[in-house]
Design a protein around this motif. Structure first.
Motif, PDB file in Angstrom:
ATOM      1  N   GLN A  37      -5.066 -52.669 -59.495  1.00  0.00           N
ATOM      2  CA  GLN A  37      -5.487 -51.734 -58.596  1.00  0.00           C
ATOM      3  C   GLN A  37      -6.842 -52.000 -58.134  1.00  0.00           C
ATOM      4  N   LYS A  38      -7.737 -52.548 -58.859  1.00  0.00           N
ATOM      5  CA  LYS A  38      -9.044 -53.001 -58.031  1.00  0.00           C
ATOM      6  C   LYS A  38      -9.283 -54.020 -57.075  1.00  0.00           C
ATOM      7  N   TYR A  39      -7.958 -54.834 -57.261  1.00  0.00           N
ATOM      8  CA  TYR A  39      -7.780 -55.895 -56.334  1.00  0.00           C
ATOM      9  C   TYR A  39      -6.932 -55.647 -55.098  1.00  0.00           C
ATOM     10  N   ALA A  40      -6.615 -54.203 -54.943  1.00  0.00           N
ATOM     11  CA  ALA A  40      -5.474 -54.021 -53.981  1.00  0.00           C
ATOM     12  C   ALA A  40      -6.083 -54.203 -52.701  1.00  0.00           C
ATOM     13  N   ALA A  41      -7.243 -53.892 -52.633  1.00  0.00           N
ATOM     14  CA  ALA A  41      -7.868 -53.650 -51.142  1.00  0.00           C
ATOM     15  C   ALA A  41      -7.802 -55.185 -50.519  1.00  0.00           C
ATOM     16  N   GLU A  42      -7.586 -54.989 -49.057  1.00  0.00           N
ATOM     17  CA  GLU A  42      -7.470 -56.615 -48.511  1.00  0.00           C
ATOM     18  C   GLU A  42      -8.754 -57.478 -48.644  1.00  0.00           C
ATOM     19  N   GLU A  43      -9.981 -56.971 -48.620  1.00  0.00           N
ATOM     20  CA  GLU A  43     -11.110 -57.602 -48.773  1.00  0.00           C
ATOM     21  C   GLU A  43     -11.377 -58.076 -50.268  1.00  0.00           C
ATOM     22  N   LEU A  44     -11.913 -59.222 -50.618  1.00  0.00           N
ATOM     23  CA  LEU A  44     -12.262 -59.687 -51.951  1.00  0.00           C
ATOM     24  C   LEU A  44     -13.339 -58.827 -52.726  1.00  0.00           C
ATOM     25  N   LEU A  45     -13.291 -58.034 -53.718  1.00  0.00           N
ATOM     26  CA  LEU A  45     -14.009 -57.529 -54.334  1.00  0.00           C
ATOM     27  C   LEU A  45     -15.449 -57.815 -54.809  1.00  0.00           C
ATOM     28  N   TYR A  46     -15.344 -59.192 -54.999  1.00  0.00           N
ATOM     29  CA  TYR A  46     -16.421 -59.894 -55.279  1.00  0.00           C
ATOM     30  C   TYR A  46     -16.815 -60.959 -54.137  1.00  0.00           C
ATOM     31  N   GLY A  47     -16.336 -60.847 -53.097  1.00  0.00           N
ATOM     32  CA  GLY A  47     -16.573 -61.699 -52.107  1.00  0.00           C
ATOM     33  C   GLY A  47     -15.790 -63.198 -52.204  1.00  0.00           C
ATOM     34  N   GLU A  48     -16.132 -63.992 -51.020  1.00  0.00           N
ATOM     35  CA  GLU A  48     -15.672 -65.491 -51.110  1.00  0.00           C
ATOM     36  C   GLU A  48     -16.601 -66.264 -51.594  1.00  0.00           C
ATOM     37  N   THR A  49     -17.859 -66.190 -51.589  1.00  0.00           N
ATOM     38  CA  THR A  49     -18.843 -67.162 -51.890  1.00  0.00           C
ATOM     39  C   THR A  49     -19.094 -67.312 -53.528  1.00  0.00           C
ATOM     40  N   PRO A  50     -19.295 -68.495 -53.911  1.00  0.00           N
ATOM     41  CA  PRO A  50     -19.317 -68.678 -55.474  1.00  0.00           C
ATOM     42  C   PRO A  50     -20.545 -67.729 -56.185  1.00  0.00           C
ATOM     43  N   ASN A  51     -20.468 -67.593 -57.313  1.00  0.00           N
ATOM     44  CA  ASN A  51     -21.965 -67.211 -58.018  1.00  0.00           C
ATOM     45  C   ASN A  51     -22.925 -68.131 -57.889  1.00  0.00           C
ATOM     46  N   GLU A  52     -23.985 -67.415 -57.493  1.00  0.00           N
ATOM     47  CA  GLU A  52     -25.207 -68.164 -57.372  1.00  0.00           C
ATOM     48  C   GLU A  52     -25.648 -69.382 -58.460  1.00  0.00           C
ATOM     49  N   PHE A  53     -25.564 -68.704 -59.770  1.00  0.00           N
ATOM     50  CA  PHE A  53     -25.884 -69.721 -60.744  1.00  0.00           C
ATOM     51  C   PHE A  53     -25.118 -70.763 -60.741  1.00  0.00           C
ATOM     52  N   LEU A  54     -23.628 -70.668 -60.718  1.00  0.00           N
ATOM     53  CA  LEU A  54     -22.934 -71.932 -60.562  1.00  0.00           C
ATOM     54  C   LEU A  54     -22.970 -72.819 -59.459  1.00  0.00           C
ATOM     55  N   ALA A  55     -23.519 -72.188 -58.315  1.00  0.00           N
ATOM     56  CA  ALA A  55     -23.664 -73.174 -57.334  1.00  0.00           C
ATOM     57  C   ALA A  55     -25.221 -73.782 -57.424  1.00  0.00           C
ATOM     58  N   ASP A  56     -26.024 -73.254 -58.221  1.00  0.00           N
ATOM     59  CA  ASP A  56     -27.377 -73.853 -58.330  1.00  0.00           C
ATOM     60  C   ASP A  56     -27.097 -75.106 -59.594  1.00  0.00           C
ATOM     61  N   MET A  57     -26.046 -75.098 -60.312  1.00  0.00           N
ATOM     62  CA  MET A  57     -25.845 -75.883 -61.352  1.00  0.00           C
ATOM     63  C   MET A  57     -24.737 -77.023 -61.126  1.00  0.00           C
ATOM     64  N   ILE A  58     -24.230 -76.859 -59.581  1.00  0.00           N
ATOM     65  CA  ILE A  58     -23.403 -77.867 -59.469  1.00  0.00           C
ATOM     66  C   ILE A  58     -23.537 -79.351 -59.557  1.00  0.00           C
ATOM     67  N   THR A  59     -24.694 -79.761 -59.643  1.00  0.00           N
ATOM     68  CA  THR A  59     -25.358 -81.029 -59.669  1.00  0.00           C
ATOM     69  C   THR A  59     -24.989 -81.790 -61.115  1.00  0.00           C
ATOM     70  N   VAL A  60     -24.751 -80.791 -62.115  1.00  0.00           N
ATOM     71  CA  VAL A  60     -24.446 -81.352 -63.413  1.00  0.00           C
ATOM     72  C   VAL A  60     -23.040 -81.699 -63.478  1.00  0.00           C
ATOM     73  N   LEU A  61     -22.222 -81.304 -62.732  1.00  0.00           N
ATOM     74  CA  LEU A  61     -20.795 -81.626 -62.560  1.00  0.00           C
ATOM     75  C   LEU A  61     -20.385 -82.960 -61.785  1.00  0.00           C
ATOM     76  N   PRO A  62     -19.940 -84.017 -62.490  1.00  0.00           N
ATOM     77  CA  PRO A  62     -19.422 -85.287 -61.906  1.00  0.00           C
ATOM     78  C   PRO A  62     -18.462 -84.966 -60.856  1.00  0.00           C
ATOM     79  N   SER A  63     -18.446 -85.787 -59.984  1.00  0.00           N
ATOM     80  CA  SER A  63     -17.374 -85.526 -58.975  1.00  0.00           C
ATOM     81  C   SER A  63     -16.110 -86.018 -59.427  1.00  0.00           C
TER      82      SER A  63
END
Length: 231
Positions: A37-63
């Motif tokens: 029900q919470k996800y029923a709307a067309e738009e994404l509830l938490y948006g399309e962009t990634p979580n900011e902390f995850l984005a900040d930590m991307i450098t610790v993940l090997p390709s």
């Protein structure tokens, strides 16, 4: 400043590691039908962009590493990681959420393993993933520790867990999160859940500005953790 300095130090340290972890999206006591029900709307509830902390930590993940994202909801973090070249596996219990996540992946032109499943009885692999990302994965107290341990065991030795969740001080705020204090986590609680499996390298408890769709908006109090899987 101190928290920033610790984070910078951790990034420097973890760049020397070979395997890493990642996971995203908060869940509450609501069952899958309520999430549908919470996800029923067309738009994404938490948006399309990634979580900011995850984005900040991307450098610790090997390709090209293998990343596990339990509770990925409508897919924003898993799809973003796939766009960055990671091999991503996600699991979520909401049929609507997984369908929207697959549609998002299609729009973004990426491929990832997006599974419908219940984290309480999902068949967790052992030492399979280079990283796990847990973003706002809030679980009932009766299952929380076991699910956390299963996720940790799915990470390879040396792999990294990236986690952000709401702190108990978030309870009275309207910027997002569960309204059940047993589903809000402190650093101490997380250390207890992951004891013997993960070694914390960075911990933070405090206020952040949330801009994640309509679901997370405003100043919130969060707990952050970056930890490494023990050998």
């Amino acid at each position: 400043m101190l928290a920033h300095a610790k984070l910078c130090a951790f990034k420097s340290l973890t760049l020397q590691l070979r395997h890493y972890v990642a996971a995203d999206v908060w869940r509450t006591e609501l069952d899958s039908s309520s999430w549908n029900q919470k996800y029923a709307a067309e738009e994404l509830l938490y948006g399309e962009t990634p979580n900011e902390f995850l984005a900040d930590m991307i450098t610790v993940l090997p390709s090209d590493s293998k990343i596990f994202v339990p509770g990925d909801g409508e897919g924003r973090n898993g799809v973003w990681l796939a766009q960055k070249g990671f091999q991503v596996t996600t699991v979520d219990s909401s049929e609507t959420g997984v369908a929207k996540a697959k549609a998002l992946a299609s729009r973004k032109g990426v491929s990832l393993d997006q599974q419908l499943g219940d984290l309480t009885n999902w068949s967790y692999p052992q030492a399979e993933f280079d990283g796990a990302v847990l973003i706002y994965l809030h679980l009932p107290a009766s299952i929380r520790a076991q699910v956390h341990q299963n996720i940790a065991k799915a990470i390879k030795p040396g792999g990294v867990l990236i986690l952000e969740c709401f702190h108990p001080d978030q309870l009275s705020r309207t910027s997002g999160g569960p309204k059940n204090i047993e589903m809000l986590y402190t650093s101490e609680l997380l250390r207890s859940d992951f004891a013997g499996l993960l070694v914390p390298h960075f911990e933070f408890e405090g206020e952040v500005q949330l801009q994640e769709g309509t679901g997370h908006s405003g100043v919130g109090v969060v707990t952050r953790l970056v930890a490494r899987r023990m050998a």
